[in-house]
Each structure stands twice: as structure tokens, then as C-alpha cells.
Design a protein around this motif. Structure first.
Motif, PDB file in Angstrom:
ATOM      1  N   ALA A 118      34.557  24.969  22.324  1.00  0.00           N
ATOM      2  CA  ALA A 118      35.223  24.335  21.178  1.00  0.00           C
ATOM      3  C   ALA A 118      35.434  25.331  20.043  1.00  0.00           C
ATOM      4  O   ALA A 118      34.733  26.331  19.928  1.00  0.00           O
ATOM      5  N   CYS A 119      36.414  25.023  19.188  1.00  0.00           N
ATOM      6  CA  CYS A 119      36.699  25.868  18.026  1.00  0.00           C
ATOM      7  C   CYS A 119      35.485  25.899  17.095  1.00  0.00           C
ATOM      8  O   CYS A 119      34.726  24.931  17.042  1.00  0.00           O
ATOM      9  N   CYS A 148      34.444  22.625  14.892  1.00  0.00           N
ATOM     10  CA  CYS A 148      34.983  21.448  15.598  1.00  0.00           C
ATOM     11  C   CYS A 148      34.176  20.192  15.281  1.00  0.00           C
ATOM     12  O   CYS A 148      32.975  20.127  15.557  1.00  0.00           O
ATOM     13  N   PRO A 157      34.570  17.014  16.656  1.00  0.00           N
ATOM     14  CA  PRO A 157      34.149  16.311  17.871  1.00  0.00           C
ATOM     15  C   PRO A 157      32.947  16.961  18.569  1.00  0.00           C
ATOM     16  O   PRO A 157      32.131  16.249  19.177  1.00  0.00           O
ATOM     17  N   CYS A 186      40.260  17.167  24.522  1.00  0.00           N
ATOM     18  CA  CYS A 186      39.698  18.420  24.040  1.00  0.00           C
ATOM     19  C   CYS A 186      38.232  18.603  24.426  1.00  0.00           C
ATOM     20  O   CYS A 186      37.831  19.642  24.933  1.00  0.00           O
ATOM     21  N   MET A 187      37.429  17.561  24.196  1.00  0.00           N
ATOM     22  CA  MET A 187      35.988  17.723  24.430  1.00  0.00           C
ATOM     23  C   MET A 187      35.652  17.856  25.908  1.00  0.00           C
ATOM     24  O   MET A 187      34.703  18.533  26.280  1.00  0.00           O
ATOM     25  N   VAL A 245      36.785  21.571  26.877  1.00  0.00           N
ATOM     26  CA  VAL A 245      35.960  22.683  26.388  1.00  0.00           C
ATOM     27  C   VAL A 245      34.546  22.670  26.983  1.00  0.00           C
ATOM     28  O   VAL A 245      33.839  23.670  26.901  1.00  0.00           O
ATOM     29  N   ASN A 302      39.869  12.244  16.203  1.00  0.00           N
ATOM     30  CA  ASN A 302      40.390  13.382  15.441  1.00  0.00           C
ATOM     31  C   ASN A 302      41.853  13.147  15.082  1.00  0.00           C
ATOM     32  O   ASN A 302      42.563  14.048  14.667  1.00  0.00           O
ATOM     33  N   MET A 323      44.816  16.477  20.465  1.00  0.00           N
ATOM     34  CA  MET A 323      44.598  17.887  20.153  1.00  0.00           C
ATOM     35  C   MET A 323      44.732  18.764  21.392  1.00  0.00           C
ATOM     36  O   MET A 323      45.229  19.873  21.330  1.00  0.00           O
ATOM     37  N   CYS A 348      39.396  17.874  13.043  1.00  0.00           N
ATOM     38  CA  CYS A 348      39.749  18.931  13.991  1.00  0.00           C
ATOM     39  C   CYS A 348      40.406  20.072  13.218  1.00  0.00           C
ATOM     40  O   CYS A 348      41.394  19.856  12.509  1.00  0.00           O
ATOM     41  N   VAL A 349      39.857  21.248  13.370  1.00  0.00           N
ATOM     42  CA  VAL A 349      40.266  22.387  12.530  1.00  0.00           C
ATOM     43  C   VAL A 349      41.761  22.736  12.674  1.00  0.00           C
ATOM     44  O   VAL A 349      42.510  22.680  11.701  1.00  0.00           O
ATOM     45  N   PRO A 350      42.226  23.064  13.871  1.00  0.00           N
ATOM     46  CA  PRO A 350      43.659  23.384  13.967  1.00  0.00           C
ATOM     47  C   PRO A 350      44.565  22.176  13.786  1.00  0.00           C
ATOM     48  O   PRO A 350      45.670  22.300  13.252  1.00  0.00           O
TER      49      PRO A 350
HETATM   50  S1  SF4 Z   1      41.234  21.742  18.779  1.00  0.00           S
HETATM   51 FE1  SF4 Z   1      40.108  20.389  17.441  1.00  0.00          FE
HETATM   52  S2  SF4 Z   1      39.013  18.975  18.761  1.00  0.00           S
HETATM   53 FE2  SF4 Z   1      39.673  20.700  20.008  1.00  0.00          FE
HETATM   54  S3  SF4 Z   1      37.938  22.118  20.008  1.00  0.00           S
HETATM   55 FE3  SF4 Z   1      39.282  22.740  18.350  1.00  0.00          FE
HETATM   56  S4  SF4 Z   1      38.513  21.654  16.570  1.00  0.00           S
HETATM   57 FE4  SF4 Z   1      37.627  20.685  18.350  1.00  0.00          FE
END
Ligand code: SF4
Ligand SMILES: Cc1ncc(C[n+]2csc(CCOP(=O)(O)OP(=O)(O)O)c2C)c(N)n1
Lengths: 315, 394
Positions: A20-21, A24, A26, A59-60, A63, A138, A142, A222-224
Motif C-alpha cells: 500500500a501507499c 494509506c 484503508p 486496492c487492499m 496490495v 475511500n 482506487m 486515500c492519498v493519490p
Molecule cells: S491508492 Fe489509496 S487505497 Fe490504494 S494503497 Fe494507495 S492510498 Fe491505499
């Protein structure tokens, strides 16, 4: 000297090393939710590990389960995008027959829950499976690169709700899945935010402790997707509560007349302006050029509160 | 002692499920298979069947719940047809890719549009590339037997693939025939309890199932499905033998009927094989050198058996109730693959017949023989022929 018990368990089910970012939201949900689950399982069945996880695509899932690695220290399965509720139903049925004590945790993003997965979720709740469905919200898809979902709030930029000459961004009010879940009259439904981790933790424990189905919708930036700096994730999730944008509540057995609220100001007046929340996020940047759009967002949020039985004032 | 009962194909499938003792059944009604879940709910309601029956809200969830149950380590069963099977499509790949030996009964029915509830094989044929084994029953007895066989093959450690057993809509699903119900003890001996080593969601031994496969691993994962399907050829034959020993009924990948000295062999599947056998008897009386063959197993495709069959005839006429638009019947293309590199091969002709429940009549079969004869005499004929079309309404 007495050693104080840590407020939450030190057991980990969400291992470091997932992809994950940084920042993040989530990912924080995954860690806290499984910890809470384990505490509930320990209290209920005498076995902190008495659970399995069914994860929707998103996403979760992506990752955490990249073969040959896994971030999961619990039995975990991913099948598809829309069927976490149904897969969890199957596991629950199998466990019943195997005489295995424990509970199933189904996890989906807002897309996998509010949109494509809502049928399987509804079926799972209606059939009263012994499953907690956790929707980490989120507020967009994503995993496929930030497209709107029905849980995306009014005004937000996403790649499929771009603001433009003829567009304000997302132009529909947010769908509140917790209210849909509560309409199934299941034992327990709650909203939460990682901005109040103890409240979220308590709610997950409660959800895991009840007999039968439960549903928790947790806000997780969610960051991005939100175009925010990584260090602001928790602050944002907190601001969502403090500005009144994110109601925290619990509904038991579908009893809409006895909703329990958390962090609700006594006078119904939220003390922080919602602009504080919006300003931190790239996805709402364009709203500041059109103040009436912020008014519209406020109107929609007040309407949700009104449906919940509360007249509120938002700054 | 085995019991004989007069029953519909759907009931035979439900009886097979009862005898196989799945721990989880999840199903959703669709014509013509609705009676399968209905009958199973009766068994469960009467305490004759000790399964969790999940009354799901769609076929997509039926198969998803079966995947969840099977991944948790128990035997799982479902039934559907047509649009229901099509709705499951996405998850069928996943069940096979995760190597979950789920068994599913299908009342073979056409696909929309136009909506039509009657028999053809388009539903299962459209799922031939999902990694599921496919068996086709000629009659209700076969529907019951093949479901038991399917469980045994699917759960074999050399295979571990899901399987579907098709039996024709209405022609079998709703038609009563005497069916021998085997003794539970013998079925128990035959199947044993399912205890998987590869799929379990056990907190005491946590594993991750259904992970993401990068390009570095995806092809290998798919290759193991290919290998498993290759292994299934041998395992199916072993299980057919064992089934014969235990229950006295013999199954073949391809069953031949009066193929000795045949110049034309009609190859088909499902209940049409019954009609064909009668037709062949009639033609043989007329002195026509003709035979029939019934394909019981369609996936894995019986390549060797097709080659052996092809050696016996000058024309191999395939009769199939499905169509792959833009090329021809699916079985026709598969048979062509089996024979393409053979030095000597018969003329292979395709006959699309009986779609959407249209009766297959002896007149239509005569037409098939006529066209085959023409080809035999060196006349040029169409490779793909639609038989029994009502040209006047086109
Ligand atoms: S895109 Fe968003 S939800 Fe997905 S890992 Fe990155 S921060 Fe988390
Ligand atoms: C049937 C199907 N349609 C589309 C997709 C592509 N897809 C995978 S994840 C995803 C979005 C997930 O969004 P969400 O559930 O909100 O979770 P997030 O990625 O935000 O964590 C989409 C559209 C898919 N996997 N399956």
C-alpha cells in the motif's frame, strides 16, 4: 510495578511488507479491524484466531496478496470484485457444517460494496450469516485509478467525474450504504472513521461479538485518490467527523428510532468549517471557485443528518 | 439393495447430490433446473440430507458461495442452466483456477435472445474454456451416475477441477424414467469423505487463497489447470472402471453404437444419442452401413477416442445443438483439431440441429444421411449445415 495492558491487542494479522501507499487510510483499517476481530473472538470463543477473511477485489486485496507473498496472518480468500458477501456466506455455511467456531470477516471497498457488490451484500445480510461486512470507504475506485463510485461525495473530482465547464465534478449525493444495511434489520450496523481509531476499534469488536450479520462502513482517506499528502490521512479522517461531514452512528436491529451517535455536539453545531476538510484535498480544489457548490454539499449532508433524526448546523 | 424409482432427470440429479453428501449446497431457481434445489430443500427439510442449503439471491452468488465453501474445505454442489450459468461465467474460471472440485448439475437450455427455455447445449458449450470438466447424460440414470462420477474425478488429487454434468432440458429434466438409486453405503465407499490438502480456511493453519498472479507466475498457474485437465482423461477412465465394478454400469468417453463396417458415423451427445440409436437400427434394417457414437465426456476432449472412431468410417457427421458464430459447431471444431494431423481421416461434416428445443425428427436425420452420402460420393457439400430450418419464415 503493575504493567498496563495495551489498549488494543499487540497481535498482528496485517503484516508489514504489503504494497500500500505511504499514508494509506484503508491499510490502517485492515490492521485495526483484524486486531479488533481477534479480541472479540478471544472473548467469544476463547480463540483469538477464530476468523477467516473474504476479500473483494480492490486496492487492499491487490496490495496484500501478491503471490508468492501475503500480508495476511489469518486464513484469507479473494474470489472476485462483487461477491465478498456471497463467498463469506459459503464459508459461514461450511464452518457451520464443520462445527468450526468463529466468524467470517468480509471486506470490500466502496465500489465492491456500494455498487457491484451490493446484491451479494444484501443477500448475505438478509440470510443472517454469521459475517461482519467491513466496507472501507475511500470514496472511489482506487484500484483502477480513481473512478467515481456511488459512494463518492458530491463535488469530488475523479477521473470519471472530472470538473469542467459543464461539470462540478461528481454531481450526485453520496450513497450511504450503512443505512441500506440497517434496513435489513440486522443486529448491528455502524459508521466509523480512522480519525477516531478507538471508536472504530470498539465498533469492530461489537460487530464481531454479535450473533449474526453486522456491517461497518469506515471512512479511510486515500492519498493519490484524494490528492492529499500522506501525513494528512488521519487528520483528514478526524476533520470529516469534526466538521459534521461524516456522521458516526450505530443502528441495532434496524431500529432507526434509537440511533446511537458518537462525537455529536450537544447543541448540534459542528465547530469546524467544512472548508477545513475540503481545502486539504486536491479532489475538492475546484469547489472553491464556486462557493454555491460547497453550500450544496452542506445541504446534502444536513439532509443525511435529518434522515438520521438530527437537525445540525454546519460551518 | 439398490432401489428403482421412476423419476424426472431433475430428481435424479437431486438424488445424486443427496447420495454424494455435500456439506454445502447453494442454488437459485431457473427453468428447467428449478426442481433440483426444490427437491434438495425437501431432503434437507425432512432431515434426509445433512447439508447447509444457502438460498442465495442469484446464480452469481450460488457459485460464489460454493467457491467459499469449497475453499473452506467441504464438498459443494449447485445446479443451474442457461442464463444462470452465463451469470456464473466469471466465477467458473475462478473455481477452476483455484482448483476447487465443485460439482454442478445443468439442465441444458438455450441462451437468449430470443428468450427460450428449451433444450440445446449452448449454455455449457459456452463455458467449455473455463477449466470445468463437462459430462453429458443420455438419460436420467446417466444424470445420476455422472454426478457421482464427477465428484469422484473432481476430488482426485491428480485432477482437483470442478465439473458440470449436463442433461437436456425437458427431454430429461422433466421426463420420468426408471432410475436405479444406488445404496448409500456403496456410494460412501465409492466417494469417501472429501478432505482437501490444498484448500482450507482454517485459523489453525492460515493460508492465502486467490492471490494476485503477476506475469511471472500467471502462466504457470494456468498451465497447472491444463495439466490437471490432461490428467483427468486417465482418472475419468479409472473412475468409469471403478464405477462399473461397484454399480454395474459401464461408461465410456465415447460410446459406440453399431459402428462396425460403418461408412457414416453420426457423433453426438446427450439425449440425442437415444434418438440416434433408434434411427441407426432403422437404417441398418434398410441395409445402410451407418453407426452412431455418443460423447459422454466433452472436457477433457476425448482426442484419442475420436481418432479411433475416425478410423472406422468414411464420413464423420457431427450433430450438435450449439453454434459458435463465425466458424461452426464447437464439437466440429474440436473434432477437427483431434484429426487435423492424422494421415487418413474421414470427411468431417457439421450439422447444427435442434436449437432451442426444436424436435429432432427422423426426416431431419435422413437429411443428414443424404448430405453425408453425397459427400461420400465425392459431391461438394457444405461443411456446416443447419438442419430443420424453417426457411419459409426467414
Ligand atoms: S491508492 Fe489509496 S487505497 Fe490504494 S494503497 Fe494507495 S492510498 Fe491505499
Ligand atoms: C467484474 C469486475 N469489474 C471490474 C473490475 C475492475 N476493478 C477491480 S477493483 C475495481 C475498483 C475497486 O474499487 P473499490 O471497491 O472502491 O476499492 P478500492 O480499489 O478503492 O480499494 C475495479 C473497477 C473487476 N475486477 N471485476
Amino acid at each position: 510495578m503493575a504493567v498496563r495492558k495495551p489498549p488494543i491487542t499487540t497481535r498482528e494479522y496485517w503484516a508489514p511488507g504489503h504494497a500500500a501507499c505511504a499514508g494509506c487510510g484503508p491499510a490502517i483499517v485492515m490492521r485495526l479491524a483484524t486486531k479488533a476481530f481477534s479480541e472479540a473472538m478471544e472473548a467469544k470463543y476463547g480463540d483469538p484466531n477464530a476468523f477467516a477473511i473474504a476479500h473483494a477485489t480492490g486496492c487492499m486485496e491487490v496490495v496484500s496478496g501478491v503471490f508468492p507473498y501475503t500480508a495476511w496472518k489469518a486464513p484469507w480468500i479473494h474470489v472476485a470484485f462483487e461477491n465478498a458477501g456471497a463467498v463469506a456466506s459459503g464459508i459461514d455455511a461450511a464452518w457451520k457444517k464443520l462445527g468450526r467456531k468463529g466468524k467470517i470477516l468480509a471486506i470490500g471497498g466502496d465500489g465492491g460494496t456500494a455498487d457491484i457488490g451490493i446484491q451479494a451484500l444484501s443477500g448475505m445480510l438478509e440470510r443472517r450469516h454469521n459475517v461482519v461486512y467491513l466496507m472501507y470507504d475511500n470514496e472511489a475506485y482506487m484500484n483502477t485509478g480513481i473512478q467515481r463510485s456511488s459512494s463518492t461525495p458530491y463535488g469530488a473530482w475523479t477521473t470519471t467525474s472530472p470538473p469542467g465547464k459543464y461539470s462540478i465534478g461528481e454531481d450526485k449525493p453520496k450513497k450511504w450504504v450503512a443505512l441500506i444495511a440497517a434496513a435489513h434489520q440486522v443486529p448491528y450496523v455502524a459508521t466509523a472513521s480512522i480519525g477516531d481509531p478507538y471508536d472504530f476499534y470498539r465498533k469492530m469488536k461489537k460487530a464481531a461479538s454479535v450473533d449474526g450479520p453486522a456491517f461497518v462502513q469506515v471512512l479511510a482517506p486515500c492519498v493519490p485518490g484524494w490528492r492529499t499528502p500522506p501525513e494528512k490521512t488521519v487528520e483528514l479522517a478526524k476533520l470529516a467527523i469534526e466538521t459534521g461531514l461524516w456522521p458516526l452512528f450505530e443502528i441495532e436491529n434496524g431500529d432507526f428510532h434509537n440511533i446511537k451517535f458518537q462525537r455529536f455536539p450537544k447543541d448540534g453545531k459542528f465547530k469546524k468549517p467544512i472548508e477545513d476538510y475540503l481545502r486539504l484535498q486536491g479532489r475538492f480544489k475546484h469547489l472553491f471557485k464556486k462557493p454555491e457548490s460547497i453550500e450544496e454539499l452542506k445541504r446534502q449532508i444536513k439532509e443525511v443528518w435529518r434522515i438520521l433524526g438530527k437537525e445540525v448546523e454546519l460551518l | 439393495m439398490p432401489m428403482r424409482k421412476v423419476m424426472k432427470g431433475n430428481e435424479a440429479a437431486a438424488w445424486a447430490a443427496k447420495l454424494a453428501k455435500p456439506k454445502v449446497v447453494a442454488a437459485f431457481p431457473i427453468t428447467p433446473s428449478t426442481l433440483v434445489p426444490e427437491k434438495i430443500s425437501e431432503f434437507v427439510a425432512d432431515g434426509e440430507m445433512d447439508a447447509e442449503f444457502i438460498k442465495v439471491e442469484s446464480e452469481h452468488s450460488a457459485i460464489s458461495a460454493c467457491v467459499g465453501a469449497s475453499a473452506a474445505g467441504v464438498r459443494a454442489f449447485t445446479a443451474t442452466a442457461s442464463q444462470g450459468l452465463a451469470l456464473m461465467h466469471e466465477i467458473l474460471f475462478i473455481a477452476a483456477g483455484m482448483r476447487l472440485p465443485i460439482v454442478m448439475a445443468i439442465g441444458n437450455r438455450s441462451l437468449s435472445a430470443p428468450i427460450n427455455i428449451w433444450n440445446d447445449w449452448q449454455d455449457t458449450i459456452s463455458e467449455r474454456d473455463t477449466g470445468w470438466m463437462q459430462f453429458y447424460a443420455e438419460n436420467n440414470q446417466e444424470a445420476l451416475d455422472l454426478i457421482l462420477i464427477a465428484f469422484k474425478v473432481a476430488e482426485d488429487e491428480r485432477v482437483l477441477l470442478p465439473a458440470m454434468v449436463g442433461f437436456d432440458a425437458f427431454i430429461l429434466t422433466h421426463t420420468v424414467e426408471p432410475v436405479e438409486i444406488p445404496d448409500q453405503e456403496v456410494v460412501d465407499e465409492f466417494l469417501g469423505e472429501y478432505v482437501p490438502k490444498h484448500a482450507y480456511l482454517d485459523p489453525a493453519r492460515p493460508i492465502t487463497q486467490g492471490a494476485l498472479g503477476f506475469p511471472a507466475h500467471y502462466m504457470e498457474a494456468r498451465y497447472t489447470v491444463w495439466q490437471a485437465m490432461e490428467n483427468a482423461r486417465k482418472v475419468i477412465k479409472e473412475v468409469f472402471d471403478e464405477f462399473e465394478k461397484k454399480f454395474g454400469r459401464k461408461y465410456h468417453m465415447i460410446e459406440e453404437y453399431r459402428t462396425e463396417d460403418a461408412e457414416v458415423i453420426l457423433l453426438t451427445m446427450g439425449s440425442l444419442a437415444g434418438t440416434l440409436k433408434e434411427f441407426i437400427d432403422k437404417k441398418r434394417e434398410e441395409g445402410v452401413k451407418i453407426g452412431a457414437a455418443k460423447m459422454t465426456v466433452y472436457r477433457p476432449f476425448p482426442i484419442e477416442e475420436i481418432r479411433a472412431l475416425a478410423k472406422k468410417t468414411k464420413v464423420l457427421a457431427i450433430l450438435e445443438k450449439n453454434i459458435s458464430f463465425g466458424i461452426g459447431g464447437a464439437v466440429y471444431t474440436d473434432v477437427s483439431r483431434a484429426l487435423v494431423n492424422e494421415k487418413e481421416k474421414p470427411i468431417i461434416l457439421d450439422f447444427i440441429i435442434g436449437l432451442g428445443g426444436r424436435d429432432v425428427t427422423f426426416e431431419q436425420l435422413e437429411e443428414v444421411v443424404e448430405i453425408s452420402k453425397k459427400a461420400l460420393e465425392g459431391e461438394k457439400v457444405e461443411e456446416v449445415n443447419w438442419i430443420g430450418l424453417r426457411k419459409e419464415i426467414l
